[in-house]
Scaffold this active site. Structure first.
Site, PDB file in Angstrom:
ATOM      1  N   CYS A   7       0.790  -1.155  -0.081  1.00 50.32           N
ATOM      2  CA  CYS A   7      -0.061   0.010   0.059  1.00 50.32           C
ATOM      3  C   CYS A   7       0.755   1.220  -0.076  1.00 50.32           C
ATOM      4  O   CYS A   7       0.482   2.281  -0.671  1.00 50.32           O
ATOM      5  CB  CYS A   7      -0.980  -0.027   1.282  1.00 50.32           C
ATOM      6  SG  CYS A   7      -2.377  -0.917   1.132  1.00 50.32           S
ATOM      7  N   HIS A  46      -6.194  -2.301  -1.171  1.00 50.09           N
ATOM      8  CA  HIS A  46      -5.480  -3.562  -0.356  1.00 50.09           C
ATOM      9  C   HIS A  46      -6.559  -4.676  -0.313  1.00 50.09           C
ATOM     10  O   HIS A  46      -7.610  -4.698   0.083  1.00 50.09           O
ATOM     11  CB  HIS A  46      -5.230  -2.992   1.060  1.00 50.09           C
ATOM     12  CG  HIS A  46      -4.631  -4.042   1.877  1.00 50.09           C
ATOM     13  ND1 HIS A  46      -3.546  -4.348   1.899  1.00 50.09           N
ATOM     14  CD2 HIS A  46      -5.337  -5.067   2.749  1.00 50.09           C
ATOM     15  CE1 HIS A  46      -3.210  -5.185   2.674  1.00 50.09           C
ATOM     16  NE2 HIS A  46      -4.315  -5.757   3.134  1.00 50.09           N
ATOM     17  N   HIS A 100      -0.346  -9.563  -4.869  1.00 53.49           N
ATOM     18  CA  HIS A 100       0.447  -9.224  -6.153  1.00 53.49           C
ATOM     19  C   HIS A 100       0.844 -10.269  -6.835  1.00 53.49           C
ATOM     20  O   HIS A 100       0.788 -11.511  -6.379  1.00 53.49           O
ATOM     21  CB  HIS A 100       1.901  -9.046  -5.453  1.00 53.49           C
ATOM     22  CG  HIS A 100       2.421  -9.732  -4.612  1.00 53.49           C
ATOM     23  ND1 HIS A 100       2.075  -9.793  -3.249  1.00 53.49           N
ATOM     24  CD2 HIS A 100       3.433 -10.799  -4.667  1.00 53.49           C
ATOM     25  CE1 HIS A 100       2.890 -10.856  -2.418  1.00 53.49           C
ATOM     26  NE2 HIS A 100       3.523 -11.002  -3.515  1.00 53.49           N
TER      27      HIS A 100
HETATM   28  P1  5GP Z   1       5.618 -13.045  -2.067  1.00 56.99           P
HETATM   29  O1  5GP Z   1       6.988 -13.948  -1.456  1.00 56.99           O
HETATM   30  O2  5GP Z   1       4.899 -12.700  -1.061  1.00 56.99           O
HETATM   31  O3  5GP Z   1       5.135 -14.040  -3.290  1.00 56.99           O
HETATM   32  O4  5GP Z   1       6.483 -12.071  -2.792  1.00 56.99           O
HETATM   33  C1  5GP Z   1       6.902 -10.950  -2.225  1.00 56.99           C
HETATM   34  C2  5GP Z   1       7.984 -10.018  -3.240  1.00 56.99           C
HETATM   35  O5  5GP Z   1       8.059  -8.681  -2.736  1.00 56.99           O
HETATM   36  C3  5GP Z   1       9.282 -10.939  -2.943  1.00 56.99           C
HETATM   37  O6  5GP Z   1       9.754 -11.331  -4.365  1.00 56.99           O
HETATM   38  C4  5GP Z   1      10.141  -9.659  -2.319  1.00 56.99           C
HETATM   39  O7  5GP Z   1      11.571  -9.658  -3.030  1.00 56.99           O
HETATM   40  C5  5GP Z   1       9.399  -8.604  -2.853  1.00 56.99           C
HETATM   41  N1  5GP Z   1       9.702  -7.273  -1.818  1.00 56.99           N
HETATM   42  C6  5GP Z   1       9.532  -7.387  -0.517  1.00 56.99           C
HETATM   43  N2  5GP Z   1       9.907  -6.119  -0.057  1.00 56.99           N
HETATM   44  C7  5GP Z   1      10.139  -5.277  -1.423  1.00 56.99           C
HETATM   45  C8  5GP Z   1      10.220  -3.840  -1.222  1.00 56.99           C
HETATM   46  O8  5GP Z   1      10.397  -3.033  -0.210  1.00 56.99           O
HETATM   47  N3  5GP Z   1      10.324  -3.341  -2.554  1.00 56.99           N
HETATM   48  C9  5GP Z   1      10.015  -4.215  -3.824  1.00 56.99           C
HETATM   49  N4  5GP Z   1      10.059  -3.782  -5.045  1.00 56.99           N
HETATM   50  N5  5GP Z   1       9.769  -5.607  -3.425  1.00 56.99           N
HETATM   51  C10 5GP Z   1       9.685  -5.934  -2.251  1.00 56.99           C
HETATM   52 ZN    ZN Z   2      -1.671  -3.412   1.135  1.00 53.45          ZN
END
Ligand code: 5GP
Ligand code: ZN
Length: 115
Positions: A7, A46, A100
């Site tokens: 968010c 969200h 996402h």
């Molecule tokens: P998930 O594991 O929830 O499917 O993916 C979360 C993704 O968010 C991960 O690939 C991680 O690298 C990315 N991520 C986490 N924190 C940040 C951030 O502060 N900025 C960006 N651009 N990506 C993030």
């Molecule tokens: Zn959110």
């Protein structure tokens, strides 16, 4: 939502490398890329994930494949193909609980979707 990382990225309170934005969606570079192209596409509104869609986030999420294809056409390095996926819940490895989709490509990604 207060305290939600994505968010804050959508509201531009935390910097990110945004590659696409419209009224309801934002796409930005993953901070820890797992492929030459690794983008995250999120609804601005969200919700935790695909298991928690609201009418508003469902409408936005429904457009994500179309936006992914648009981005893929614009990014020459995705001409060989790409993958779009969303982790949902602890067993999937979801770490950020704002819906996402990962858009991955720029190299052969391999056939395994889980270990
Ligand atoms: P998930 O594991 O929830 O499917 O993916 C979360 C993704 O968010 C991960 O690939 C991680 O690298 C990315 N991520 C986490 N924190 C940040 C951030 O502060 N900025 C960006 N651009 N990506 C993030
Ligand atoms: Zn959110």
């Amino acid at each position: 939502m207060d305290g939600c990382l994505f968010c804050k990225i959508a509201r531009k309170e935390i910097p990110s490398a945004i590659v696409y934005e419209d009224d309801t969606l934002v796409a930005f570079k993953d901070i820890s890329p797992q492929a030459p192209v690794h983008l995250l596409i999120i609804p601005k509104a969200h919700c935790e994930g695909l298991g928690d869609l609201t009418p508003e986030t469902a409408a936005a999420a429904a457009r994500i494949p179309q936006v992914a294809a648009l981005i893929a056409r614009e990014q020459g390095t995705l001409s060989g193909g790409w993958r779009l996926l969303s982790n949902c819940g602890p067993d999937s490895g979801q770490t950020v609980y704002h819906l996402h989709f990962h858009l991955l490509g720029g190299k052969p990604l391999g056939g395994r979707l889980c270990q």
